[in-house]
Design an enzyme around this catalytic site. Structure first.
Site, PDB file in Angstrom:
ATOM      1  N   LYS A  25       1.185   0.167   0.213  1.00 53.20           N
ATOM      2  CA  LYS A  25       1.312   0.329   1.672  1.00 53.20           C
ATOM      3  C   LYS A  25       0.774  -0.866   2.462  1.00 53.20           C
ATOM      4  O   LYS A  25       0.145  -0.720   3.496  1.00 53.20           O
ATOM      5  CB  LYS A  25       0.639   1.632   2.150  1.00 53.20           C
ATOM      6  CG  LYS A  25       1.046   2.885   1.379  1.00 53.20           C
ATOM      7  CD  LYS A  25       2.539   2.997   1.131  1.00 53.20           C
ATOM      8  CE  LYS A  25       3.367   3.125   2.379  1.00 53.20           C
ATOM      9  NZ  LYS A  25       4.818   2.942   2.122  1.00 53.20           N
ATOM     10  N   SER A  26       1.069  -2.062   1.954  1.00 54.03           N
ATOM     11  CA  SER A  26       0.593  -3.284   2.622  1.00 54.03           C
ATOM     12  C   SER A  26       1.715  -4.147   3.173  1.00 54.03           C
ATOM     13  O   SER A  26       1.483  -5.270   3.595  1.00 54.03           O
ATOM     14  CB  SER A  26      -0.228  -4.123   1.632  1.00 54.03           C
ATOM     15  OG  SER A  26      -1.333  -3.414   1.162  1.00 54.03           O
ATOM     16  N   GLY A  27       2.959  -3.643   3.113  1.00 54.64           N
ATOM     17  CA  GLY A  27       4.094  -4.447   3.556  1.00 54.64           C
ATOM     18  C   GLY A  27       4.962  -4.872   2.385  1.00 54.64           C
ATOM     19  O   GLY A  27       5.753  -5.809   2.487  1.00 54.64           O
ATOM     20  N   THR A  28       4.815  -4.167   1.253  1.00 53.36           N
ATOM     21  CA  THR A  28       5.510  -4.516   0.012  1.00 53.36           C
ATOM     22  C   THR A  28       7.028  -4.530   0.177  1.00 53.36           C
ATOM     23  O   THR A  28       7.695  -5.472  -0.252  1.00 53.36           O
ATOM     24  CB  THR A  28       5.159  -3.484  -1.092  1.00 53.36           C
ATOM     25  OG1 THR A  28       3.775  -3.169  -1.008  1.00 53.36           O
ATOM     26  CG2 THR A  28       5.499  -4.008  -2.456  1.00 53.36           C
ATOM     27  N   THR A  29       7.574  -3.472   0.777  1.00 55.11           N
ATOM     28  CA  THR A  29       9.031  -3.338   0.892  1.00 55.11           C
ATOM     29  C   THR A  29       9.611  -4.525   1.658  1.00 55.11           C
ATOM     30  O   THR A  29      10.634  -5.099   1.270  1.00 55.11           O
ATOM     31  CB  THR A  29       9.390  -2.015   1.616  1.00 55.11           C
ATOM     32  OG1 THR A  29       8.650  -0.947   1.018  1.00 55.11           O
ATOM     33  CG2 THR A  29      10.875  -1.722   1.525  1.00 55.11           C
ATOM     34  N   TRP A  30       8.936  -4.900   2.726  1.00 55.50           N
ATOM     35  CA  TRP A  30       9.376  -6.020   3.567  1.00 55.50           C
ATOM     36  C   TRP A  30       9.349  -7.333   2.793  1.00 55.50           C
ATOM     37  O   TRP A  30      10.312  -8.106   2.821  1.00 55.50           O
ATOM     38  CB  TRP A  30       8.456  -6.089   4.791  1.00 55.50           C
ATOM     39  CG  TRP A  30       8.883  -7.017   5.881  1.00 55.50           C
ATOM     40  CD1 TRP A  30      10.148  -7.434   6.175  1.00 55.50           C
ATOM     41  CD2 TRP A  30       8.032  -7.624   6.858  1.00 55.50           C
ATOM     42  NE1 TRP A  30      10.142  -8.266   7.277  1.00 55.50           N
ATOM     43  CE2 TRP A  30       8.857  -8.392   7.714  1.00 55.50           C
ATOM     44  CE3 TRP A  30       6.658  -7.579   7.108  1.00 55.50           C
ATOM     45  CZ2 TRP A  30       8.339  -9.124   8.786  1.00 55.50           C
ATOM     46  CZ3 TRP A  30       6.155  -8.305   8.178  1.00 55.50           C
ATOM     47  CH2 TRP A  30       6.986  -9.063   9.006  1.00 55.50           C
ATOM     48  N   HIS A  85       1.973  -3.256  -8.383  1.00 54.17           N
ATOM     49  CA  HIS A  85       0.755  -2.882  -7.652  1.00 54.17           C
ATOM     50  C   HIS A  85      -0.465  -3.035  -8.565  1.00 54.17           C
ATOM     51  O   HIS A  85      -1.576  -2.666  -8.188  1.00 54.17           O
ATOM     52  CB  HIS A  85       0.830  -1.416  -7.212  1.00 54.17           C
ATOM     53  CG  HIS A  85       1.724  -1.153  -6.035  1.00 54.17           C
ATOM     54  ND1 HIS A  85       1.770  -1.979  -4.933  1.00 54.17           N
ATOM     55  CD2 HIS A  85       2.588  -0.133  -5.782  1.00 54.17           C
ATOM     56  CE1 HIS A  85       2.632  -1.474  -4.052  1.00 54.17           C
ATOM     57  NE2 HIS A  85       3.145  -0.369  -4.545  1.00 54.17           N
ATOM     58  N   ARG A 107      -3.010  -6.288   3.785  1.00 53.09           N
ATOM     59  CA  ARG A 107      -2.940  -5.784   5.162  1.00 53.09           C
ATOM     60  C   ARG A 107      -4.318  -5.284   5.560  1.00 53.09           C
ATOM     61  O   ARG A 107      -5.110  -4.906   4.695  1.00 53.09           O
ATOM     62  CB  ARG A 107      -1.935  -4.629   5.167  1.00 53.09           C
ATOM     63  CG  ARG A 107      -1.607  -4.044   6.518  1.00 53.09           C
ATOM     64  CD  ARG A 107      -0.644  -2.874   6.322  1.00 53.09           C
ATOM     65  NE  ARG A 107      -0.106  -2.381   7.587  1.00 53.09           N
ATOM     66  CZ  ARG A 107       0.674  -1.316   7.687  1.00 53.09           C
ATOM     67  NH1 ARG A 107       1.005  -0.629   6.604  1.00 53.09           N
ATOM     68  NH2 ARG A 107       1.126  -0.923   8.864  1.00 53.09           N
ATOM     69  N   ARG A 240       8.170   3.960   7.683  1.00 56.75           N
ATOM     70  CA  ARG A 240       7.568   4.893   8.642  1.00 56.75           C
ATOM     71  C   ARG A 240       7.515   4.257  10.025  1.00 56.75           C
ATOM     72  O   ARG A 240       8.347   4.504  10.874  1.00 56.75           O
ATOM     73  CB  ARG A 240       6.179   5.339   8.158  1.00 56.75           C
ATOM     74  CG  ARG A 240       5.646   6.579   8.878  1.00 56.75           C
ATOM     75  CD  ARG A 240       4.310   7.014   8.310  1.00 56.75           C
ATOM     76  NE  ARG A 240       3.256   6.055   8.581  1.00 56.75           N
ATOM     77  CZ  ARG A 240       2.507   6.035   9.675  1.00 56.75           C
ATOM     78  NH1 ARG A 240       2.677   6.937  10.614  1.00 56.75           N
ATOM     79  NH2 ARG A 240       1.565   5.130   9.842  1.00 56.75           N
TER      80      ARG A 240
END
Length: 279
Positions: A25-30, A85, A107, A240
């Site tokens: 949840k640190s911007g991985t997808t982006w 991860h 993040r 999200r």
């Protein structure tokens, strides 16, 4: 744990592999989308038939730890783009010893917590477990009881190695990229040895990659509204809000004080710091 153990023993890195690493949840997808678009821009010069329009970034840049046992297929085209991860000291020896490149995104721990709390409650729901209250989740987060270990040791593992081997690991901060995405897309391209030419810059190639990988664009795609990536977890759960500073709507003063103290204590003297912005 079993899969990670197999990965550590069996995975053979190639010198031209590219690994997108992060704490959840640190911007991985982006970052996965950006890296994929940069590396493959010659193959998919037309934005209209780009794989990112029909596949979730996690399908295009799969997690190594979810590919064992070997019933999953590794990317066949090179350079291979992979995600993880896993904390740096737990990576396979072949990754650490090879010349493969690692881009690591982190993040600020306040926003990371809120994003992780929302996300892992979705996972728990899928596994028919009851949701954690914010107080329960916060206590666990502060004690480092979270998937892939304490966030501070995860960040510091990659951070310290990037100081020793700056040609191998590039550290990026989610907030910095949001602030100047053009600059960091160029920086990632240069680090990965896929720099933009003067002609590409003049033709707006960087801007088209930024648009293609933007949160608004990706969230609105059909594949990311409905499809499934891992174990029944829906693609939409990866999109999200992508906000900076949204944590202020959730934190009590005592929570703010506690996490600030932990950050100060754990990151002190490392050179790694975060601007804690309010939305």
């Amino acid at each position: 744990m079993k899969e990670i153990n197999i990965f550590q023993k069996q995975f053979q890195a190639k010198d031209n592999d590219i690994i997108v690493a992060s704490f959840p949840k640190s911007g991985t997808t982006w970052l996965k989308a950006i890296a994929f678009a940069i590396v493959n821009r010659q193959c998919f010069s037309s934005i209209h038939n780009h794989p990112l329009l029909s596949s979730n970034p996690h399908q295009l840049v799969p997690y190594i730890e979810f590919m064992y046992p070997a019933n999953s297929h590794f990317p066949t085209t090179e350079p291979r783009l992979l995600g993880t991860h896993i904390p740096f000291p737990s990576l396979s020896k072949s990754i650490i010893d090879s010349n493969c490149k690692i881009i690591y995104i982190c993040r600020n721990p306040f926003d990371t917590f809120i994003s992780a709390w929302h996300f892992f409650n979705k996972v728990r729901q899928y596994c028919s477990s009851s949701a954690l209250t914010i107080e329960e989740a916060f206590e666990m987060y502060c004690n480092g009881i979270i998937e892939f270990g304490p966030w501070w040791s995860h960040m510091l593992g990659y951070w310290k190695e990037s100081i020793v081997r700056p040609n191998k690991i590039l550290i990026l901060k989610y907030e910095d990229i949001k602030e100047n995405v053009n600059l960091y897309v160029k920086r990632v391209a240069e680090f990965l040895d896929f720099p933009f030419t003067q002609e590409e810059e003049s033709n707006g190639v960087i801007e088209s990659i930024i648009r293609l990988c933007s949160f608004e664009k990706m969230k609105d795609l059909e594949v990311n509204k409905s499809g499934i990536v891992y174990d029944g977890l829906e693609n939409k759960h990866y999109f999200r809000k992508a906000e900076i500073g949204g944590w202020v709507n959730y934190f009590s003063p005592s929570m703010t004080e506690k996490l600030s103290k932990i950050m100060e204590e754990k990151l002190s003297g490392s050179g790694l710091s975060f601007k804690i912005m309010h939305s």
